[in-house]
Design a protein around this motif. Structure first.
Motif, PDB file in Angstrom:
ATOM      1  N   VAL A 195       0.866  -1.181   0.000  1.00  0.00           N
ATOM      2  CA  VAL A 195       0.000   0.000   0.000  1.00  0.00           C
ATOM      3  C   VAL A 195       0.901   1.227   0.000  1.00  0.00           C
ATOM      4  N   VAL A 196       0.635   2.155  -0.921  1.00  0.00           N
ATOM      5  CA  VAL A 196       1.422   3.377  -1.052  1.00  0.00           C
ATOM      6  C   VAL A 196       0.720   4.504  -0.304  1.00  0.00           C
ATOM      7  N   HIS A 197       1.491   5.249   0.480  1.00  0.00           N
ATOM      8  CA  HIS A 197       0.969   6.387   1.250  1.00  0.00           C
ATOM      9  C   HIS A 197       1.688   7.648   0.784  1.00  0.00           C
ATOM     10  N   GLU A 198       0.918   8.611   0.293  1.00  0.00           N
ATOM     11  CA  GLU A 198       1.475   9.834  -0.286  1.00  0.00           C
ATOM     12  C   GLU A 198       0.919  11.056   0.425  1.00  0.00           C
ATOM     13  N   ALA A 199       1.807  12.002   0.759  1.00  0.00           N
ATOM     14  CA  ALA A 199       1.401  13.188   1.505  1.00  0.00           C
ATOM     15  C   ALA A 199       0.515  14.128   0.690  1.00  0.00           C
ATOM     16  N   HIS A 200       0.787  14.284  -0.599  1.00  0.00           N
ATOM     17  CA  HIS A 200       0.016  15.210  -1.414  1.00  0.00           C
ATOM     18  C   HIS A 200      -1.393  14.677  -1.678  1.00  0.00           C
ATOM     19  N   ALA A 201      -2.254  15.573  -2.126  1.00  0.00           N
ATOM     20  CA  ALA A 201      -3.642  15.198  -2.359  1.00  0.00           C
ATOM     21  C   ALA A 201      -3.839  14.420  -3.644  1.00  0.00           C
ATOM     22  N   GLY A 202      -2.834  14.398  -4.506  1.00  0.00           N
ATOM     23  CA  GLY A 202      -2.919  13.687  -5.774  1.00  0.00           C
ATOM     24  C   GLY A 202      -1.537  13.273  -6.228  1.00  0.00           C
ATOM     25  N   PRO A 203      -1.435  12.758  -7.459  1.00  0.00           N
ATOM     26  CA  PRO A 203      -0.174  12.161  -7.919  1.00  0.00           C
ATOM     27  C   PRO A 203       0.883  13.145  -8.404  1.00  0.00           C
ATOM     28  N   GLY A 204       0.996  14.311  -7.764  1.00  0.00           N
ATOM     29  CA  GLY A 204       2.148  15.171  -8.023  1.00  0.00           C
ATOM     30  C   GLY A 204       2.032  16.085  -9.199  1.00  0.00           C
ATOM     31  N   ASP A 205       0.825  16.436  -9.647  1.00  0.00           N
ATOM     32  CA  ASP A 205       0.703  17.399 -10.739  1.00  0.00           C
ATOM     33  C   ASP A 205       1.368  18.713 -10.352  1.00  0.00           C
ATOM     34  N   ASN A 206       2.023  19.329 -11.344  1.00  0.00           N
ATOM     35  CA  ASN A 206       2.672  20.637 -11.171  1.00  0.00           C
ATOM     36  C   ASN A 206       3.869  20.589 -10.234  1.00  0.00           C
ATOM     37  N   LEU A 207       4.386  19.388  -9.957  1.00  0.00           N
ATOM     38  CA  LEU A 207       5.604  19.276  -9.161  1.00  0.00           C
ATOM     39  C   LEU A 207       6.793  19.112 -10.096  1.00  0.00           C
ATOM     40  N   GLY A 208       7.822  19.934  -9.919  1.00  0.00           N
ATOM     41  CA  GLY A 208       9.024  19.781 -10.709  1.00  0.00           C
ATOM     42  C   GLY A 208       8.816  20.207 -12.156  1.00  0.00           C
ATOM     43  N   THR A 209       9.800  19.952 -12.995  1.00  0.00           N
ATOM     44  CA  THR A 209       9.705  20.318 -14.407  1.00  0.00           C
ATOM     45  C   THR A 209       9.676  19.055 -15.264  1.00  0.00           C
ATOM     46  N   PHE A 210      10.827  18.605 -15.735  1.00  0.00           N
ATOM     47  CA  PHE A 210      10.838  17.431 -16.588  1.00  0.00           C
ATOM     48  C   PHE A 210      12.105  16.633 -16.325  1.00  0.00           C
ATOM     49  N   LEU A 211      12.123  15.420 -16.835  1.00  0.00           N
ATOM     50  CA  LEU A 211      13.262  14.542 -16.637  1.00  0.00           C
ATOM     51  C   LEU A 211      13.347  13.592 -17.824  1.00  0.00           C
ATOM     52  N   THR A 212      14.409  12.805 -17.858  1.00  0.00           N
ATOM     53  CA  THR A 212      14.528  11.768 -18.872  1.00  0.00           C
ATOM     54  C   THR A 212      14.454  10.390 -18.215  1.00  0.00           C
TER      55      THR A 212
ATOM     56  N   ILE B  61      -3.486  -1.892  -7.164  1.00  0.00           N
ATOM     57  CA  ILE B  61      -2.659  -1.410  -6.052  1.00  0.00           C
ATOM     58  C   ILE B  61      -3.325  -0.196  -5.413  1.00  0.00           C
ATOM     59  N   ARG B  62      -3.332  -0.161  -4.108  1.00  0.00           N
ATOM     60  CA  ARG B  62      -3.968   0.929  -3.377  1.00  0.00           C
ATOM     61  C   ARG B  62      -2.962   2.051  -3.115  1.00  0.00           C
ATOM     62  N   ILE B  63      -3.338   3.254  -3.495  1.00  0.00           N
ATOM     63  CA  ILE B  63      -2.549   4.448  -3.199  1.00  0.00           C
ATOM     64  C   ILE B  63      -3.427   5.372  -2.380  1.00  0.00           C
ATOM     65  N   GLU B  64      -2.981   5.703  -1.187  1.00  0.00           N
ATOM     66  CA  GLU B  64      -3.746   6.570  -0.300  1.00  0.00           C
ATOM     67  C   GLU B  64      -3.093   7.949  -0.266  1.00  0.00           C
ATOM     68  N   TYR B  65      -3.842   8.957  -0.713  1.00  0.00           N
ATOM     69  CA  TYR B  65      -3.332  10.319  -0.766  1.00  0.00           C
ATOM     70  C   TYR B  65      -3.731  11.087   0.496  1.00  0.00           C
ATOM     71  N   GLY B  66      -3.049  12.207   0.711  1.00  0.00           N
ATOM     72  CA  GLY B  66      -3.298  13.002   1.903  1.00  0.00           C
ATOM     73  C   GLY B  66      -2.799  12.341   3.174  1.00  0.00           C
ATOM     74  N   LYS B  67      -1.843  11.435   3.028  1.00  0.00           N
ATOM     75  CA  LYS B  67      -1.294  10.712   4.169  1.00  0.00           C
ATOM     76  C   LYS B  67       0.144  11.183   4.410  1.00  0.00           C
ATOM     77  N   ARG B  68       0.264  12.265   5.153  1.00  0.00           N
ATOM     78  CA  ARG B  68       1.600  12.805   5.450  1.00  0.00           C
ATOM     79  C   ARG B  68       2.218  12.002   6.593  1.00  0.00           C
ATOM     80  N   PHE B  69       3.256  11.273   6.263  1.00  0.00           N
ATOM     81  CA  PHE B  69       3.929  10.398   7.223  1.00  0.00           C
ATOM     82  C   PHE B  69       4.584  11.225   8.325  1.00  0.00           C
ATOM     83  N   THR B  70       4.446  10.776   9.583  1.00  0.00           N
ATOM     84  CA  THR B  70       5.043  11.501  10.704  1.00  0.00           C
ATOM     85  C   THR B  70       6.028  10.661  11.502  1.00  0.00           C
ATOM     86  N   ARG B  71       5.769   9.365  11.671  1.00  0.00           N
ATOM     87  CA  ARG B  71       6.685   8.516  12.436  1.00  0.00           C
ATOM     88  C   ARG B  71       6.316   7.056  12.237  1.00  0.00           C
TER      89      ARG B  71
END
Length: 407
Positions: A28-45, A121-131
Motif C-alpha cells: 500500500v502506497v501512502h502519499e502526503a500530497h492530495a494527488g499524484p504530483g501534478d505541477n511538481l518539478g519540471t521534466f526529466l529523462t 494497487i492501493r494508493i492513499e493520498y493526503g497521508k503525510r507520514f510523521t513517524r
C-alpha cells in the motif's frame, strides 16, 4: 512476508508496489500530497535501463504515452554556438520502446499512479507520514491526519529529504549542495530554430549552463543551471521571481541568442530556482524492518540523467530480495549489496558532470574547458562510455532457461 507499507507516491513508490505484487507481497502506497504530483518539478529523462524496468512491471506503455518526445542524443555547444561534440545514448540501436524519453515529472507520476491502480494497487493520498514504530512482528506508520497503518516492512520512497531516512538513522549525512541552482520550464511554442530530431542541445555558456529541446509541434522544454552559493528556500523566495528572471537573462546575455529568446517568453515563476543536491553515500540503507529506495537512499545529480531510472531499478531489486529472502534484515542487506556500487558510481559521475557546468569570467579558462570537452566527448562517442549506465537490466522474472534475479 505478506504486506509492505510504502511511504511516497512519486516514482519509486508505485513501481515498488507493482514489483512487490508480482513477488506475492501486498503493498500500500501512502502519499502526503492530495494527488499524484501534478505541477511538481519540471521534466526529466527516462533512460533505457529505467524503461526496461518499467516494462517488467507493466508500466512502460503508460509512461511512453505520457512522454513529450524521445531524447536519444545530446549536442554540446559553447556559448557562441560552436559545437563541442554530440553523444548518442545508444538507445536508437535497441527496441523502439526502450529509447530514452523526455517527460514532465508530474505527467510521469500521474501515469505510474494510474498504472498501479489499474493493477489493483492501493494508493492513499493526503497521508503525510510523521513517524513509525517497529515491533518484533511488524511496523506501524503514523500519519498527520491521526490515522495509522501496519505491515511487515516499511519502505521509504519519500525523496531526497526523506523523513523515513531521518527517523531510521538520525546520524545519516544530509544531502550535499552541488553548487548549482536549477530553473526550467515549458513553452508551447517559441521563435527558435528546432533542435535536431530527438536531440537536446546543451550550452556551456560563459557564466552558466543551459539546455533545451524542441518538440514536433514546436514546444520547448528548457532548463538552466546557475552557479551560486547555497540559499534557503526563504532566501530564494525573498528575492522575487522577476528579479531571478532578470538575473538569469543577464547571465546568458552574451551567449547563444536562442537562450534569451526562450527565457524572455517564460513566466517569471519558472525562474524561482531550486538548489541542486545529491546524496552520494549513506552508511546504511536499512535498519530492522525499514529500508530506503530511490532518492531517499542515493540521490544523484540531475546531470547524470539517471535519477528516475535508478529508483525504478531499486524497486525491482528490493522486491526480488523480499521475495527470495523471507527475513527482512537479510533481504535488505542483499538489496543494498546489489545496488550500492552501481548507484554510487553514477552519483560520482553526476557530480563530475555538474562541476563542468559552472561558467568562468576568464576567456582563457573557457578556451581550456572547450578544448578539453571536445576531447572528452570524442572519447565517449568512440568507446561508448555511457553503455554501462544505459545497458543495465534487472532480470526480475527470468525465463525457462534463465532463472532471473535471485538475492
Amino acid at each position: 512476508m505478506t504486506k509492505a507499507l510504502i511511504i511516497g507516491g512519486g516514482i519509486g513508490g508505485p513501481v515498488a508496489a507493482a514489483a512487490l505484487q508480482r513477488a506475492g507481497i501486498e503493498a500500500v502506497v501512502h502519499e502526503a500530497h492530495a494527488g499524484p504530483g501534478d505541477n511538481l518539478g519540471t521534466f526529466l529523462t527516462l533512460a533505457p535501463n529505467g524503461l526496461a524496468a518499467l516494462r517488467t512491471v507493466g508500466m512502460l506503455d503508460a509512461a511512453r504515452r505520457a512522454a513529450a518526445f524521445p531524447t536519444t542524443g545530446i549536442e554540446f555547444v559553447n556559448g557562441s554556438g560552436r559545437r563541442l561534440g554530440r553523444l548518442g545514448d545508444g538507445s536508437e540501436r535497441g527496441p523502439a520502446e526502450l529509447r530514452t524519453i523526455t517527460i514532465n515529472r508530474g505527467d510521469l507520476q500521474r501515469a505510474l499512479a494510474e498504472a498501479a491502480r489499474d493493477q489493483g494497487i492501493r494508493i492513499e493520498y493526503g497521508k503525510r507520514f510523521t513517524r513509525y514504530t517497529e515491533t518484533d512482528s511488524g511496523v506501524a506508520a503514523e500519519f498527520g491526519d491521526g490515522s495509522s497503518a501496519e505491515g511487515d516492512v516499511l519502505l521509504g520512497a519519500d525523496g531526497i529529504h526523506s523523513l523515513v531516512r531521518r527517523l531510521m538513522d538520525p546520524e545519516a549525512p544530509n544531502p550535499a549542495y552541488t553548487g548549482l541552482l536549477g530553473i526550467g520550464g515549458y513553452l508551447e511554442s517559441s521563435d527558435v530554430a528546432p533542435t535536431a530530431e530527438a536531440t537536446t542541445r546543451m550550452v556551456f555558456g560563459k557564466r552558466a549552463f543551459f539546455g533545451y529541446q524542441t518538440g514536433p509541434s514546436g514546444e520547448v522544454f528548457w532548463f538552466a543551471n546557475l552557479g551560486h552559493s547555497e540559499m534557503t528556500a526563504e532566501e530564494i523566495a525573498a528575492r522575487g521571481d522577476d528579479d531571478w528572471k532578470s538575473h538569469a537573462l543577464a547571465l546568458f546575455s552574451d551567449d547563444l541568442p536562442d537562450i534569451t529568446t526562450i527565457m524572455r517568453a517564460a513566466e517569471p515563476s519558472r525562474f524561482r530556482p531550486l538548489g541542486t543536491y545529491d546524496l552520494a553515500s549513506l552508511p546504511r540503507w536499512s535498519r530492522g524492518r525499514v529500508a530506503l529506495l530511490g532518492d531517499a537512499a542515493h540521490a544523484v545529480s540531475n546531470s547524470s540523467g539517471q535519477g528516475a531510472s535508478l529508483a525504478v531499478e531499486d524497486a525491482l531489486v528490493l522486491a526480488a530480495c523480499l521475495r527470495d529472502l523471507p527475513d527482512a534484515t537479510r533481504a535488505f542487506a542483499a538489496y543494498e549489496h546489489r545496488r550500492r556500487a552501481r548507484v554510487e558510481r553514477i552519483a560520482a559521475e553526476g557530480r563530475r558532470r555538474g562541476n563542468q557546468k559552472v561558467g568562468s569570467a576568464h576567456p582563457a579558462a573557457r578556451l581550456v574547458r572547450d578544448m578539453s570537452l571536445r576531447v572528452v566527448f570524442a572519447l565517449i562517442a568512440r568507446f561508448g562510455s555511457q553503455a554501462w549506465m544505459n545497458d543495465y537490466r534487472v532480470d526480475f522474472e527470468g525465463s525457462d532457461s534463465s532463472p532471473g534475479l535471485r538475492c
